[in-house]
Design a protein around this motif. Structure first.
Motif, PDB file in Angstrom:
ATOM      1  N   LEU A  68      54.234  58.129 -35.542  1.00 21.97           N
ATOM      2  CA  LEU A  68      53.475  59.310 -35.204  1.00 21.97           C
ATOM      3  C   LEU A  68      54.065  60.721 -35.361  1.00 21.97           C
ATOM      4  N   GLY A  71      55.826  61.618 -38.302  1.00 24.20           N
ATOM      5  CA  GLY A  71      55.230  61.795 -39.550  1.00 24.20           C
ATOM      6  C   GLY A  71      55.466  60.405 -40.388  1.00 24.20           C
TER       7      GLY A  71
ATOM      8  N   ARG B  50      45.172  56.528 -38.025  1.00 20.27           N
ATOM      9  CA  ARG B  50      46.561  57.218 -37.509  1.00 20.27           C
ATOM     10  C   ARG B  50      46.270  58.643 -36.784  1.00 20.27           C
ATOM     11  N   SER B  54      47.197  59.890 -33.500  1.00 22.06           N
ATOM     12  CA  SER B  54      47.925  61.235 -33.040  1.00 22.06           C
ATOM     13  C   SER B  54      48.063  62.181 -32.023  1.00 22.06           C
ATOM     14  N   SER B 176      45.471  65.564 -38.249  1.00 21.09           N
ATOM     15  CA  SER B 176      44.769  64.746 -36.803  1.00 21.09           C
ATOM     16  C   SER B 176      43.724  65.405 -36.635  1.00 21.09           C
TER      17      SER B 176
END
Lengths: 162, 296
Positions: A68, A71, B50, B54, B176
């Motif tokens: 995370l 990336g 995701r 994040s 995000s």
């Protein structure tokens, strides 16, 4: 006993966070290849020192966080770090007996495997690379290892984490 | 006392004898990781998941940025009076020059609108622009990405163009809630439709994964491209608005043995130095790519 455990957990968590921050801090272009794999190094230390607490599960979670943060495709770091943790779980009894320089050379191999796995999979998933420079962090990590080992060992002894 | 020592002994014994790596767990985790990789690559729903995950690392990204922000603040406090004065002087002259250019710009714009009306062409709309700040750089040398301090909560959208004072920087590639990742135009995965400002010759500029270098793809031998030509966005493809500078041609190699000319360009944005970036637009320019274009 349980209290001591929780405290130790926080310290371990803290070292991982510091490792993550170190792995993210911007560096000058010259040194961009020469960054040690901090998170993997810290992981290897804790697996080696406390194999009954830090194992493949923690490595997997840490790898996910790493994915995370960086990336990259979700699961890449998780996969390579799980494999590294597993290797250390097999090797830790021997590694504890080794003198520091011998540990360092093993670290060279382990981080090299980590980098190879990561870039091999990155190649499969699209981001290509044609230089072998990505192996440089393995050498740098091996140079850093003795100091990191002594530092983390003193942290473990001061806070009596077991 | 004896309880403690027996506990200690037990933990020591546990440490020594609970050997053997957990093979089953290892295999399960490996399979899970592979599953994650495959689904992340092939399943677009993963992007939302995701974005949520994040959120966990957003504080970490702020933490990473903290030292450089502190250093910025400190150098702001510790600047000397003479530097401030000279800076002020320089900025004032710069502002004056820019204002002069804008004066001309207004009349040119009016003229442009008049001519466009004569031609029955559509009006060009001024894009809204937002100032954002860079909070992180991807440390992976193979990926030219930066992280900015705006996310989907601030109406940043996927594919939004990002500029700096010099020209096009790149586009938003992953979102995000409070941060977004921007892929720079020099990333090995990046491509941007450009045209030569001098004569309108169109081409596609590819990133090479090398900072400060772009390459024009498939430029025929007869094309009129020279060193020093300014490349601007052509607006084709619907991602980038038209007319923003991308780079200047730095090298043109004509090899008779090759099918195409090798054209290299240098980005005009300061990709590795800018800390303040501009987000252009407030909604996706193309909602959906038409099916016949997408299939090609």
């Amino acid at each position: 006993m349980s209290e001591e455990r929780a405290g130790g957990g926080l310290i371990i968590f803290g070292t991982f966070i510091i490792g993550l921050v170190l792995s993210q801090i911007p560096m000058p272009d010259m040194l961009i290849w020469a960054r040690p794999a901090w998170v993997v190094l810290v992981l290897i230390y804790w697996v080696m020192a406390l194999p009954h607490r830090i194992g493949v599960g923690s490595a997997f979670l840490l790898g996910l966080v790493m994915d995370l943060v960086r990336g990259s495709v979700l699961g890449l770091n998780a996969l390579s770090m799980t494999i590294i943790a597993f290797l250390v779980l097999i090797l830790y009894k021997r590694m504890r007996m080794f003198p520091l320089w011998q540990q360092s050379s093993l670290i060279l191999v382990l981080i090299g495997i980590n980098q190879l796995l990561f870039h091999w999979m990155q190649g499969i998933t699209g981001t290509t690379s044609d230089s072998l420079l990505f192996l440089l962090p393995a050498a740098i990590s091996a140079l850093v290892w003795p100091w990191l080992f002594l530092l983390l060992r003193s942290v473990r002894r001061v806070f009596r984490i077991a | 006392m004896s309880a403690v020592s027996s506990q200690n002994r037990r933990s020591v014994i546990k440490t020594i004898f609970r050997g053997g790596a957990p093979r089953a767990l290892f295999v399960v985790l490996i399979l899970f990781a592979v599953l994650l990789i495959i689904s992340d690559l092939n399943w677009s729903k993963m992007r939302e998941g995701r974005a949520w995950m994040s959120l966990v690392v957003t504080p970490l990204q702020w933490l990473v940025d903290l030292p450089s922000r502190a250093a910025d603040n400190l150098s702001g406090v510790l600047v000397s009076r003479t530097t401030l004065l000279s800076d002020n002087e320089r900025l004032r002259t710069e502002a004056l020059q820019l204002e002069r250019k804008v004066q001309q710009n207004a009349s040119l714009m009016a003229e442009n609108i008049r001519l466009r009306e004569l031609l029955d062409a559509g009006q060009r709309v001024d894009e809204p622009v937002r100032l954002v700040e860079l909070i992180g750089v991807n440390p992976d040398p193979f990926q030219h990405e930066v992280i900015i301090n705006h996310g989907s909560e601030d109406n940043v959208y996927d594919g939004q163009p990002v500029l700096d004072a010099g020209g096009v920087m790149g586009q938003v590639v992953s979102l995000s809630h409070y941060t977004a990742r921007v892929m720079l135009i020099t990333d090995a995965r990046a491509a941007i439709p450009v045209e030569v400002n001098r004569n309108g010759f169109r081409a596609i500029a590819l990133g090479k994964g090398v900072l400060g270098e772009l390459e024009l793809e498939h430029v025929p031998d007869t094309a009129d491209v020279r060193e020093g030509d300014l490349l601007v966005t052509s607006g084709l493809g619907g991602r980038f608005p038209r007319g923003y500078p991308v780079g200047t041609v730095s090298e043109v190699v004509r090899d008779p043995g090759q099918q195409f000319v090798q054209v290299r360009a240098q980005p005009s944005a300061r990709l590795d130095k800018s800390r303040h970036l501009l987000l252009v637009g407030d909604k996706p320019r193309l909602k959906e790519i038409p099916a016949e274009v997408a299939s090609e």
